[in-house]
Write a protein that holds these residues in place. Structure first.
Motif, PDB file in Angstrom:
ATOM      1  N   PHE A 121       5.206   0.764  11.834  1.00 27.84           N
ATOM      2  CA  PHE A 121       6.529   1.288  11.477  1.00 27.84           C
ATOM      3  C   PHE A 121       6.676   2.760  11.823  1.00 27.84           C
ATOM      4  O   PHE A 121       7.741   3.326  11.632  1.00 27.84           O
ATOM      5  CB  PHE A 121       6.774   1.094   9.976  1.00 27.84           C
ATOM      6  CG  PHE A 121       6.613  -0.328   9.542  1.00 27.84           C
ATOM      7  CD1 PHE A 121       7.587  -1.270   9.827  1.00 27.84           C
ATOM      8  CD2 PHE A 121       5.472  -0.725   8.868  1.00 27.84           C
ATOM      9  CE1 PHE A 121       7.425  -2.590   9.440  1.00 27.84           C
ATOM     10  CE2 PHE A 121       5.310  -2.048   8.474  1.00 27.84           C
ATOM     11  CZ  PHE A 121       6.284  -2.976   8.762  1.00 27.84           C
ATOM     12  N   THR A 179      10.550  -4.231   5.657  1.00 31.30           N
ATOM     13  CA  THR A 179       9.278  -3.546   5.882  1.00 31.30           C
ATOM     14  C   THR A 179       8.199  -4.136   4.981  1.00 31.30           C
ATOM     15  O   THR A 179       7.081  -4.415   5.430  1.00 31.30           O
ATOM     16  CB  THR A 179       9.425  -2.030   5.617  1.00 31.30           C
ATOM     17  OG1 THR A 179      10.409  -1.510   6.503  1.00 31.30           O
ATOM     18  CG2 THR A 179       8.118  -1.305   5.801  1.00 31.30           C
ATOM     19  N   HIS A 215       6.071   1.805  -0.354  1.00 35.27           N
ATOM     20  CA  HIS A 215       6.273   0.373  -0.148  1.00 35.27           C
ATOM     21  C   HIS A 215       5.148  -0.425  -0.815  1.00 35.27           C
ATOM     22  O   HIS A 215       5.399  -1.442  -1.471  1.00 35.27           O
ATOM     23  CB  HIS A 215       6.332   0.046   1.346  1.00 35.27           C
ATOM     24  CG  HIS A 215       7.631   0.402   1.988  1.00 35.27           C
ATOM     25  ND1 HIS A 215       8.807  -0.248   1.705  1.00 35.27           N
ATOM     26  CD2 HIS A 215       7.926   1.346   2.912  1.00 35.27           C
ATOM     27  CE1 HIS A 215       9.787   0.279   2.428  1.00 35.27           C
ATOM     28  NE2 HIS A 215       9.283   1.246   3.166  1.00 35.27           N
TER      29      HIS A 215
END
Length: 130
Positions: free
Chosen positions: A42, A20, A52
């Motif tokens: 996503f 990701t 992230h």
């Protein structure tokens, strides 16, 4: 063996270890994106995307700028260059090894071809321990 360690190299490879985050970096290569834009492909929450982004920030791969309620992210390529340099040593190492193997295989093929063309040529005895 090369030990080109910078304090952040482990963090960079940790950040790059997640698919990701790699896709987020690829998106940022096209220009600034908001955290929401990074989350969109996503189908993840802003909170998850933010985690992230924080990992990428910790590695120095992303810089986040807050404008009002909008968090804009941009790619910082410096740490990627450090990782590339570190990997470059191994690329050169394996390229050198494979070049040696290629030369040995070509030599063996040439010798084998010469033997087939001239079967009466002296051959080295295999297994001769004298």
């Amino acid at each position: 063996m090369v030990e080109q360690q910078t304090p952040d190299l482990d963090t960079v490879f940790h950040a790059l270890g997640d698919a990701t985050r790699r896709r987020m970096l690829r998106a940022l290569a096209g220009g600034e994106r908001t955290v929401g834009q990074l989350a969109e492909p996503f189908e993840m929450s802003l909170a998850a995307a933010s985690k992230h982004v924080k990992a990428l920030e910790k590695a120095g791969l992303v810089r986040r700028e807050v404008r009002g309620r909008t968090h804009l992210c941009r790619l910082e390529p410096g740490p990627l260059a450090s990782a590339h340099d570190w990997l470059g040593f191994y690329e050169r190492f394996w390229t050198g090894r494979l070049d040696v193997l290629d030369a040995l295989l070509r030599q063996e093929a040439a010798e084998s071809s010469a033997t087939r063309e001239n079967p009466s040529a002296p051959q080295s005895p295999e297994g001769d321990e004298s």
